[in-house]
Structure formats: C-alpha cells, structure tokens
Design a protein around this motif. Structure first.
Motif, PDB file in Angstrom:
ATOM      1  N   HIS A 304       0.843  -1.195   0.000  1.00  0.00           N
ATOM      2  CA  HIS A 304       0.000   0.000   0.000  1.00  0.00           C
ATOM      3  C   HIS A 304       0.883   1.252   0.000  1.00  0.00           C
ATOM      4  N   LEU A 361      -3.144   4.751  -2.129  1.00  0.00           N
ATOM      5  CA  LEU A 361      -4.134   5.124  -1.120  1.00  0.00           C
ATOM      6  C   LEU A 361      -4.611   6.567  -1.286  1.00  0.00           C
ATOM      7  N   VAL A 365      -2.583   6.839   5.471  1.00  0.00           N
ATOM      8  CA  VAL A 365      -3.619   6.110   6.208  1.00  0.00           C
ATOM      9  C   VAL A 365      -3.128   5.782   7.614  1.00  0.00           C
ATOM     10  N   ASP A 367      -4.427   4.097  11.534  1.00  0.00           N
ATOM     11  CA  ASP A 367      -5.456   3.240  12.126  1.00  0.00           C
ATOM     12  C   ASP A 367      -6.188   3.989  13.238  1.00  0.00           C
ATOM     13  N   PRO A 375      -5.419   0.143   4.964  1.00  0.00           N
ATOM     14  CA  PRO A 375      -6.881   0.141   5.112  1.00  0.00           C
ATOM     15  C   PRO A 375      -7.378  -1.137   5.785  1.00  0.00           C
TER      16      PRO A 375
END
Length: 380
Positions: A304, A361, A365, A367, A375
């Motif tokens: 990613h 992405l 990103v 969490d 993701p």
C-alpha cells in the motif's frame, strides 16, 4: 624537511560564480594547475610571508562543499599525501596536481559531476609547514584570510579566462572558515541538527552526538553512521487529531528526505532506529522496518502506498488481511527519493513472494490509534 615533520594547514580557494554561469570543466591540466599554483603562491605570500617556509600544494579541481566536508577530509588527505612525496625544492616548493590524459592523479581528487552545478566552486589547497612554524602560520592565516582573503586580480582574471566564466568573488578561506560558513548555511534553512551531526563526524568522530530536527525527529551520530528515528515511532508520540497527525507525518518524511540526501552527499550512511521493529534495513534509496512476520492463516500480503501532496509516495506499508478484514502490518518502507520507489516495491515483492503491485491510497492512512497502517477493509 622530512615528511613526518610536516603539519598540513588546509585552505580553499572559493570561486563565487556570477548568476547563470557554469565552468566549461571542473578540472585543470597539469600545466594549468602549475600556472594557477604560481599565482596562488604570490597571493598568499602577500598575505602571510612566512608561507615561503612551507610547501604549497594545489589540486587543480573544482569541488562542491559537500565533497570537501566528508569524514576524514579525503580530498585534503590525498592532496597532502601526494605533496609529501614530491622532493623538497621541486618547483620552488610549490606543487600542483592536474589531469593527465583526462584523469587526476588519485580518485579522491576527481570532482563528482553530480555536484558540479552549484553557485560556488572550491579549489582545495594545503600548506605543509614544519611543526615549529605550523601553529604561528595557522594563526596568521586565520586572521589574514578573514580580513584580506580576496584573491589577486591576476588570479581572478586567469580563472575567468581559463574556465570561461564570470566570477563575482574569488577569495581564500581556511577550512575553519568553510566549516563556519557551512554551519550558517544549514542553520539558515532549518537544518541546524544536521550540522550538529556533521560537525561531530568531521571533527570529533570518536564521540557520539544526538540532535532533534526542526520538526522533532530524533537523530544520533555514532561510529561514523547516522541513525534516524523511525517515522512510525515518531508518529506514536503525537497526540493531535488524525488529519493533523497525517499532515505532520508528511512533514517529517519530507524532512527525512532532506537529511538523507545531504548526509549521503557528505558520505555519512543513514540507518533507521525503531523501538517497535524486529529488524530494520537501509538500502540505497530507502529505509525499512519489519514489524511482524507473515501469518500463513491470513491472506497474502499486499503493498500500500501512502501519498502526500507535492511529495508523491512517502511510505509503503506491507500488510495482511486479518480477522474481520483488519490490516496486520508487516513492514513499513520509506523511499528517500522518487527513483527509489521501484526498488523498494520490487525488494518487498521478491522477499514475500507477491506481485510487485502497489495499491495507491491517495493519502496517508492511519489506524484507529493514529498509527501508520493500511486500510482495514478490502480494496476494490
């Protein structure tokens, strides 16, 4: 005067180019270097007559600051070693080294084309003085070069004609002057921490040094290497809201790229220090931290790409899909420049036996805990 009794006093002739100017070449032939050395000797004699008791060594090559300020000062060390081999009295105790059949006499005296387009070119010089004279001569040089270090008109004219450029200023600097000037330049662009580490590597390489970048990234010098705090670790110390954390991380990664590029130019290797990784790696152009092992019970891992405006891909995360589609992070990789992204992706794909496919992405990103992640739902 035996070679063992000589003390080297490093100097540099700094050429400040007029705007838009670039020298046609960055080295001088043997004959050209000898001509220039005679002019330099006359200039320096006018400033500090005691130099007649020392040996002047001139390298007929134009360098960037980053090439001269490297651990061990290899350009000056090579120049000194070559000069000490020449019998005393040769060329009135002035020795010059230029190209023969297109090459300088030793590899460290070959400037790198990568750094050849800067606005200031530096020609290294060295005075090899008897121990009994060295301290006095060094002190005189430091004083005189600061106050009256402008090169003579004949020297400046010779350089402009030979190199085919217009010059704003041509002046002599001691190596201490060059160090001080570089310190100011780095501090001016918010890289004071980098200078702290570089100064340690150059002047006290046996000592450890720590520093904090302008954005708060922890840095450490030890045993000839620089270790940099993991950006993911840095992120764990932040407490702002998610959007701000992602924005700040992009700034940290931009800063990391700045530091890595300059440290590489100064020949200081960079490694990653991580409190949470089981292993770290530093390859040419990227840094890695391994955070977990492949779990066969879960699906195949995927790559990613975290992206930031104006910076492109700033980090790559390798993750598996765990229970409920949650991402299980295995590796974070940080490309230090855009050209390294392909190598990073290929290396991770080969290591984990997966296709070299990078899922964009479009953003960084995080969490639910605000950590760098992938993701938590399947990509479509």
């Amino acid at each position: 005067m035996e070679a063992q009794s000589l003390v080297a006093l490093p100097i540099v002739l700094a050429l400040e180019l007029s705007s838009g100017e670039a020298p046609a070449r960055i080295t001088l032939s043997r004959d050209e270097a000898a001509e220039l050395a005679a002019l330099i000797a006359a200039d320096l004699h006018g400033l500090v007559p005691q130099i007649d008791q020392a040996r002047l060594a001139v390298a007929g090559a134009l360098f960037d600051t980053v090439e001269l300020l490297r651990p061990g000062f290899p350009v000056w060390a090579t120049l000194d070693e070559l000069a000490k081999r020449v019998p005393r009295g040769h060329l009135d105790n002035v020795v010059a080294f230029g190209t023969h059949e297109g090459h300088m006499p030793a590899q460290p005296l070959e400037p790198e084309a990568t750094y050849a387009d800067g606005p200031m070119r530096l020609l290294p010089l060295s005075l090899l003085a008897p121990e009994t004279l060295a301290a006095e001569l060094s002190e005189s040089l430091e004083v005189e070069l600061v106050g009256r270090g402008e090169a003579g008109a004949r020297t400046a004219d010779w350089l402009m004609r030979t190199l085919g450029v217009r010059l704003e200023h041509v002046r002599y600097l001691s190596r201490n002057d060059l160090l001080a000037m570089t310190c100011v330049q780095y501090e001016h662009v918010n890289l004071a921490a980098l200078w702290t580490l570089l100064e340690a590597a150059l002047l006290t390489p046996y000592r450890e040094e720590t520093a904090l970048s302008a954005r708060g990234l922890a840095l450490r010098y030890a045993e000839g290497k620089i270790s940099v705090q993991s950006p993911a670790d840095w992120l764990r110390t932040q407490s702002s809201e998610p959007a701000q954390r992602a924005h700040d991380l992009a700034g940290i990664l931009f800063e990391l790229r700045q530091y890595a590029a300059l440290l590489e130019a100064h020949h200081l290797p960079v490694s990653l220090h991580s409190e949470h990784a089981s292993a770290t790696g530093a390859e040419h152009g990227y840094l890695l931290e391994v955070l977990g092992t492949l779990e066969p019970a879960y699906g195949a891992p995927a790559l990613h790409a975290h992206e930031a405006p104006g910076l492109g891909v700033v980090a790559v995360t390798l993750a598996q899909r765990g229970d409920g589609g949650r991402a299980r992070v295995l590796v974070h990789g940080y490309p230090l420049h855009s050209k390294a992204l392909g190598s990073l992706v290929t290396a991770l794909a080969e290591r984990y036996g997966i296709p070299a496919e990078l899922h964009a992405l479009g953003r960084i990103v995080l969490d639910a805990d605000g950590h760098l992640a992938a993701p938590s739902h399947a990509l479509h």
